[in-house]
Design a protein around this motif. Structure first.
Motif, PDB file in Angstrom:
ATOM      1  N   PHE A 217      -8.981  -8.437   1.364  1.00 41.18           N
ATOM      2  CA  PHE A 217      -7.963  -8.045   0.846  1.00 41.18           C
ATOM      3  C   PHE A 217      -6.932  -6.864   1.910  1.00 41.18           C
ATOM      4  O   PHE A 217      -5.962  -6.912   2.119  1.00 41.18           O
ATOM      5  CB  PHE A 217      -7.710  -7.376  -0.319  1.00 41.18           C
ATOM      6  CG  PHE A 217      -8.030  -8.360  -1.329  1.00 41.18           C
ATOM      7  CD1 PHE A 217      -7.166  -9.368  -2.029  1.00 41.18           C
ATOM      8  CD2 PHE A 217      -9.206  -8.666  -1.853  1.00 41.18           C
ATOM      9  CE1 PHE A 217      -7.534 -10.494  -3.052  1.00 41.18           C
ATOM     10  CE2 PHE A 217      -9.841  -9.371  -2.883  1.00 41.18           C
ATOM     11  CZ  PHE A 217      -8.931 -10.386  -3.346  1.00 41.18           C
ATOM     12  N   LEU A 218      -7.794  -6.123   2.371  1.00 41.53           N
ATOM     13  CA  LEU A 218      -7.311  -5.101   3.222  1.00 41.53           C
ATOM     14  C   LEU A 218      -7.792  -5.032   4.729  1.00 41.53           C
ATOM     15  O   LEU A 218      -8.907  -5.302   4.949  1.00 41.53           O
ATOM     16  CB  LEU A 218      -7.795  -3.710   2.471  1.00 41.53           C
ATOM     17  CG  LEU A 218      -7.503  -3.365   1.131  1.00 41.53           C
ATOM     18  CD1 LEU A 218      -8.020  -2.373   0.524  1.00 41.53           C
ATOM     19  CD2 LEU A 218      -5.867  -3.032   1.097  1.00 41.53           C
TER      20      LEU A 218
ATOM     21  N   ARG B  82      -4.377   2.171  -7.034  1.00 41.22           N
ATOM     22  CA  ARG B  82      -4.210   1.780  -5.632  1.00 41.22           C
ATOM     23  C   ARG B  82      -4.600   2.767  -4.838  1.00 41.22           C
ATOM     24  O   ARG B  82      -5.276   2.542  -3.725  1.00 41.22           O
ATOM     25  CB  ARG B  82      -2.365   1.873  -5.584  1.00 41.22           C
ATOM     26  CG  ARG B  82      -2.084   1.227  -3.823  1.00 41.22           C
ATOM     27  CD  ARG B  82      -0.561   1.012  -3.770  1.00 41.22           C
ATOM     28  NE  ARG B  82       0.250   1.855  -4.607  1.00 41.22           N
ATOM     29  CZ  ARG B  82       1.474   1.469  -4.606  1.00 41.22           C
ATOM     30  NH1 ARG B  82       1.882   0.162  -4.142  1.00 41.22           N
ATOM     31  NH2 ARG B  82       2.418   2.065  -5.167  1.00 41.22           N
TER      32      ARG B  82
ATOM     33  N   GLU C  15      -7.349   2.285  -1.763  1.00 46.40           N
ATOM     34  CA  GLU C  15      -7.017   2.550  -0.457  1.00 46.40           C
ATOM     35  C   GLU C  15      -8.198   3.710   0.166  1.00 46.40           C
ATOM     36  O   GLU C  15      -8.597   3.575   1.165  1.00 46.40           O
ATOM     37  CB  GLU C  15      -5.813   3.083  -0.294  1.00 46.40           C
ATOM     38  CG  GLU C  15      -4.729   2.168  -0.776  1.00 46.40           C
ATOM     39  CD  GLU C  15      -3.324   2.800  -0.623  1.00 46.40           C
ATOM     40  OE1 GLU C  15      -2.507   1.937  -0.687  1.00 46.40           O
ATOM     41  OE2 GLU C  15      -2.995   3.859  -1.074  1.00 46.40           O
TER      42      GLU C  15
ATOM     43  N   SER D 224      -2.281  -9.956  -1.317  1.00 42.36           N
ATOM     44  CA  SER D 224      -2.109  -9.042  -2.604  1.00 42.36           C
ATOM     45  C   SER D 224      -3.277  -8.979  -3.416  1.00 42.36           C
ATOM     46  O   SER D 224      -4.179  -9.985  -3.370  1.00 42.36           O
ATOM     47  CB  SER D 224      -0.887  -9.654  -3.191  1.00 42.36           C
ATOM     48  OG  SER D 224      -1.212 -10.981  -4.050  1.00 42.36           O
TER      49      SER D 224
ATOM     50  N   THR E 123       0.939  -1.026   0.040  1.00 40.47           N
ATOM     51  CA  THR E 123       0.300  -0.016   0.084  1.00 40.47           C
ATOM     52  C   THR E 123       0.924   1.355  -0.135  1.00 40.47           C
ATOM     53  O   THR E 123       2.046   1.295   0.169  1.00 40.47           O
ATOM     54  CB  THR E 123      -0.926   0.117   1.253  1.00 40.47           C
ATOM     55  OG1 THR E 123      -0.155   0.109   2.425  1.00 40.47           O
ATOM     56  CG2 THR E 123      -1.757  -1.217   1.333  1.00 40.47           C
TER      57      THR E 123
ATOM     58  N   LEU F 279      -2.398  -4.677   3.759  1.00 41.12           N
ATOM     59  CA  LEU F 279      -2.814  -5.509   2.866  1.00 41.12           C
ATOM     60  C   LEU F 279      -2.814  -6.888   3.635  1.00 41.12           C
ATOM     61  O   LEU F 279      -1.890  -7.014   4.441  1.00 41.12           O
ATOM     62  CB  LEU F 279      -1.820  -5.743   1.505  1.00 41.12           C
ATOM     63  CG  LEU F 279      -1.803  -4.866   0.623  1.00 41.12           C
ATOM     64  CD1 LEU F 279      -0.875  -5.206  -0.396  1.00 41.12           C
ATOM     65  CD2 LEU F 279      -3.367  -4.869  -0.157  1.00 41.12           C
TER      66      LEU F 279
END
Length: 88
Positions: A83-84, A50, A54, A14, A4, A11
């Motif tokens: 994922f996050l 990205r 985010e 991935s 990130t 993360l």
């Protein structure tokens, strides 16, 4: 996406991002979470993708309740959470 750029997000695993050229610019798409952005070159497209991932995740994570989201956005947030995570 293996890292990130934002210190507020980390993360869990991935995120696959596919970059394609559409004749005028580049598209960066994270199909698993439904995010697509364009850029003038491959790197810009990836970086913008990205950032979008985010920033969107943080907006969703700051909500008091996912009931404020419609069904598609709630589904997107659910996928993002695979994922996050908010960094500690």
């Amino acid at each position: 996406m293996t890292a990130t750029s934002c210190c507020d997000v980390s993360l869990k695993k991935s995120i696959p991002v596919v970059i394609t050229f559409n004749g005028d610019d580049y598209l960066a798409t994270a199909f698993d979470i439904g995010v697509t952005v364009t850029g003038d070159n491959e790197l810009e497209a990836f970086e913008l993708c990205r950032e979008m991932i985010e920033e969107t995740f943080l907006v969703y994570a700051e909500l008091d309740s996912t009931e404020q989201l419609g069904p598609k956005l709630k589904e997107q947030f659910c996928m993002m959470q695979k994922f996050l995570q908010v960094a500690e």
